[in-house]
Design an enzyme around this catalytic site. Structure first.
Site, mmCIF file in Angstrom:
data_model
loop_
_atom_site.group_PDB
_atom_site.id
_atom_site.type_symbol
_atom_site.label_atom_id
_atom_site.label_comp_id
_atom_site.label_asym_id
_atom_site.label_seq_id
_atom_site.Cartn_x
_atom_site.Cartn_y
_atom_site.Cartn_z
ATOM 1 N N ALA A 269 0.847 -1.190 0.000
ATOM 2 C CA ALA A 269 0.000 0.000 0.000
ATOM 3 C C ALA A 269 0.878 1.233 0.000
ATOM 4 O O ALA A 269 2.097 1.158 0.209
ATOM 5 C CB ALA A 269 -0.926 0.003 1.224
ATOM 6 N N GLU A 303 -1.041 2.476 6.963
ATOM 7 C CA GLU A 303 -1.171 3.620 6.056
ATOM 8 C C GLU A 303 -1.902 4.776 6.720
ATOM 9 O O GLU A 303 -1.573 5.951 6.479
ATOM 10 C CB GLU A 303 -1.889 3.201 4.773
ATOM 11 C CG GLU A 303 -1.248 2.048 4.021
ATOM 12 C CD GLU A 303 0.234 2.251 3.765
ATOM 13 O OE1 GLU A 303 0.652 3.402 3.490
ATOM 14 O OE2 GLU A 303 0.985 1.261 3.841
#
Length: 836
Positions: A269, A303
């Site tokens: 990610a 994230e």
């Protein structure tokens, strides 16, 4: 043009540019209406940069097809471009520079990646920049300390979802195209800007807390819509926003929170503020274990932590990369355990992430967590187990050192003081010292600015705790005794150690677990009495984290050649079937398979023609029995089924059984869903052993003619055990630049499949002849895949050493990969020698 040579940016040059430039805003106009036409290789990109300057000239970074116009303060300038840098002169104190160019659509996942879905023919675009690929989409100052407000204006086909970091404010157009202008971002670095466009499937939700309201968006390819479990993704997202809002004391700063799952992604990610990109392997097409869901939740929270650590406050240069990645890695596990149903997240961290750190930290190329990063090539390679997992591990020790309350108080002060700015290590240490009153700089010297790790052992009849490479550790030793045949923790001793040898007083117990609770970063050995207890009753330990630490200790000892490989495999055979945590089970099965192929003496392994009496065959039967005994429909059953594919790729004793299940002529175990992903795992095993031929693989592809199916078929076709097949795959890998990143990876997997050294050893010389020119002419991502993925498993180190000797002046980043691969090979040869 040599992309790597022209595009590399040294730290000293970018620091000088930062001192001379004060960047205010960047406007980026992209026209991707031609993306649906495969023959159109590029897209128009117009960038307008507004900045102050104290010099008359500088350069702007851009990699693409052409640069057409350069306008400085309204005056046309000649185009001076070497393929990576555009020279701009005639600068004044206040400047506006407009650059018109054509960028190139990517197939390697770098820059603006274009993908056409074989399921329905739809075209999808997304960007990926870290550390330095935004210059493949826009002209920019490609360094993290030149932040700006970015405004994106994107012209795309009508009907597409068009996304960027901020929300759209104006949409115009009609007919076949639309133009979308987005609100300006707050001050961010170029590498975390983002764009995505295509007929994505979209779902929405909201997060609210007090007067805060954040719109949540979830996106994936339309053909994956039925597999998109957005409810769980949004649930984890809301839990994370609740946790970080309170922990960091700084309201989420980026407006909306979109999460998009994209094809052919090179990373897990990327933390683009307001538009986080994820690999679509997190959209589970078929059955998924709880460990896979936990890993996805960890990544979502990792994230999300970056929205503060990395996006709001950003490192000045890549030598402080750890300032974002170590913290986000730590926060992924911490928030998972504290805020979600995955309360055993630290057990997964101990077994998976720390294993990565231990491996990386034993390489000759290990580096301090605070690393010396002289240029962008070095930065690209430092997204490694040190920066992520070791950094997170020592942060866990730091939290134990300063206290959790002081740690978060320091983080809150850090965000308040440096919001939308750039920092170095000293800025963080100052905040933590102020909040805790502890000597954090001494801790930093011991942990962040050194390399290597301690190995902890109990000696002198358990009266001394010894450590190699002495460091300060705050740790716990758990004492486990037998109770009704099970190992039960009966006591624990907390210690602060600094010296090489520390006298300890421990209770009498069968198992002494050093670093119980996993508070510090060190390899912990089991003494012989503890090892015998573990051999007898490992699976009876009730505490999940304690079991994870025992499994970790066993694996580290096996890798170091201190625990015989066959003894380790016997422990796995005895206790893996009873392992309750599916993540720990999957790790143990993978490590056992690696042990069979890399640490067992070659003469004991057997080959695919032998049916019984060898280690490969014995391991295959262990896996087969594990699958038969696993609880129907469980994550453990799925883990054993996947492990069967690996074991069957190097031994064909169960090929007929597997083929019959795939053909439907024999039943699968009760509860096992033979979905497309599992079918391909088994299919590749049959292809690798020569049971399935080209026609049968292509027949399987007709069942699953999707992106994932085509990638799997590429690997299976390349893995067939014929010299001409491997030769053609070898040529394609090195020479076919039309291969996407996923198909290149699949081709490499096929070449390596089955451990068939006899089929690939003739390519050794060619490998060493190709790697330097490949590094000089291909993108870093592609070159890295080839150099690392096709490194030959030679029986000696002679060929590697000869290349290193003859190429002392090769790029340092290339030499680093070769040196690391050499070390992995040397370890395998050494451990095999110890097991002979």
């Amino acid at each position: 043009m040599s992309t790597n040579l022209a595009a590399n940016l040294p730290r000293e040059e970018t620091a000088a540019r930062s001192a001379a430039i004060s960047l205010h805003s960047v406007r980026v106009e992209l026209d991707v209406t031609g993306a649906v036409r495969p023959e159109q290789s590029g897209f128009r990109t117009i960038t307008t940069l507004r900045f102050d300057a104290s010099v008359g000239g500088t350069w702007v970074d851009f990699i693409g097809e052409t640069v057409e116009r350069v306008v400085v303060n309204g005056a046309e300038r000649p185009v001076v471009w070497d393929g990576a840098r555009i020279r701009v002169d005639g600068l004044e104190q206040s400047n506006e520079v407009r650059i018109e160019a054509v960028g190139a659509y990517s197939r390697s996942g770098e820059g603006l990646h274009r993908f056409t879905d074989p399921a329905d023919g739809s075209t999808y675009l997304y960007t990926q920049y870290e550390p330095a690929d935004s210059r493949r989409v826009m002209a920019c100052f490609e360094q993290p300390d030149l932040k700006a407000e970015y405004t994106f204006v994107i012209t795309a086909p009508a009907g597409w979802h068009v996304l960027s970091n901020q929300s759209a404010v104006v949409t115009t157009g009609g007919g076949s195209s639309q133009t979308v202008e987005f609100a300006p971002t707050k001050r961010i670095s170029s590498y975390i800007t983002a764009v995505a466009a295509g007929p994505y499937h979209r779902v929405t939700d909201t997060w609210t807390k007090g007067d805060q309201r954040v719109e949540l968006g979830g996106y994936c390819r339309a053909s994956l819509a039925n597999s998109f479990d957005h409810e769980e993704i949004f649930e984890i997202s809301r839990q994370g926003l609740d946790f970080f809002d309170e922990a960091f004391g700084f309201a989420y700063p980026w407006g909306k929170y979109d999460q998009i799952f994209v094809p052919e992604y090179n990373l897990a990610a990327m933390e683009n503020p307001g538009l986080v990109t994820f690999t679509e392997s997190y959209v589970f097409r078929g059955a998924a274990t709880e460990a896979q869901r936990e890993a996805r939740a960890n990544t979502i929270l990792h994230e999300m932590a970056h929205m503060w650590f990395g996006d709001l406050v950003t490192m000045t240069w890549w030598d402080d990369l750890w300032l974002k990645e170590s913290f986000a890695d730590y926060m992924g596990s911490h928030a998972s355990a504290a805020a979600t149903r995955f309360s055993d997240a630290w057990a997964s961290f101990a077994g998976r992430r720390k294993a990565w750190a231990y491996e990386q930290d034993q390489l000759p190329t290990t580096h301090p967590i605070v690393a010396d990063i002289p240029d962008l090539e070095a930065a690209k390679l430092n997204f490694d187990g040190i920066t992520y997992a070791k950094g997170a591990s020592v942060l866990k020790q730091l939290v134990a050192f300063v206290g959790e309350e002081s740690f978060f108080a320091g983080a809150r002060a850090y965000f308040r003081e440096h919001a939308y700015g750039n920092t170095t290590l000293d800025d963080l240490l100052a905040a933590l010292e102020a909040s805790s009153g502890r000597d954090v700089r001494a801790w930093s010297t011991a942990w962040l600015e050194t390399t290597g790790m301690s190995t902890l052992t109990l000696e002198d009849d358990r009266s001394v705790l010894a450590q190699t490479d002495p460091r300060p550790h705050r740790l716990r030793i758990g004492a486990f005794a037998f109770e009704d045949g099970a190992l039960v923790r009966r006591d624990s001793v907390d210690l602060d150690i600094h010296e090489e040898r520390t006298p300890v007083e421990l209770p009498d117990a069968e198992l002494m677990l050093i670093n119980d609770g996993d508070l510090t970063y060190a390899k912990a050995r089991l003494d012989e009495r503890s090892l015998k207890a573990v051999e007898r009753a490992l699976s009876t330990i009730d505490d999940t984290l304690a079991r994870a630490l025992v499994w970790s200790s066993l694996w580290n000892a096996t890798r170091d050649g201190e625990l015989p490989a066959l003894r380790y495999l016997e422990i796995v055979r005895r206790h893996a079937p009873a392992e309750r945590h599916v993540g720990i089970l999957a790790g143990a099965l993978a490590n056992a398979a690696f042990t069979v192929e890399h640490y067992v003496v070659e003469e004991l392994r057997g080959d695919v023609e032998e049916l019984r009496g060898d280690v490969r065959g014995a391991w295959l039967e262990t896996v087969w029995e594990g699958l038969e005994r696993a609880e129907p429909g469980s994550g453990a059953q799925l883990s054993w089924a996947r492990a069967l594919g690996q074991a069957a790729s190097v031994h064909d004793a169960r090929s007929a059984d597997i083929a019959a299940m795939l053909d439907g002529s024999a039943p699968t175990p009760d509860g096992l869903v033979l979905d497309a992903d599992l079918r391909w795992i088994w299919a590749q095993a049959l292809a690798t052993t020569g049971v399935w031929r080209k026609e049968r693989i292509r027949e399987e592809l007709t069942r699953d003619d999707t992106m994932s199916g085509r990638t799997a078929a590429t690997a299976a076709l390349a893995s067939r055990p014929k010299p001409r097949v491997r030769e053609e795959a070898w040529r394609q890998a090195w020479e076919d630049e039309t291969l996407s990143n996923d198909h290149l990876g699949a081709t490499i997997d096929g070449i390596r499949a089955g451990g068939r050294r006899d089929l690939v050893e003739r390519f050794d010389d060619d490998y060493f002849a190709r790697i330097l020119p490949t590094w000089q002419t291909r993108s870093i991502e592609t070159a890295r895949r080839l150099v690392r993925g096709l490194f030959p498993a030679t029986p000696t180190l002679d060929a590697v050493d000869a290349w290193l000797s003859a190429n002392a002046d090769a790029p340092a980043s290339l030499r680093r990969i070769v040196i690391e691969q050499r070390d992995h090979l040397a370890r395998e040869l050494d451990v095999r020698a110890k097991n002979s």
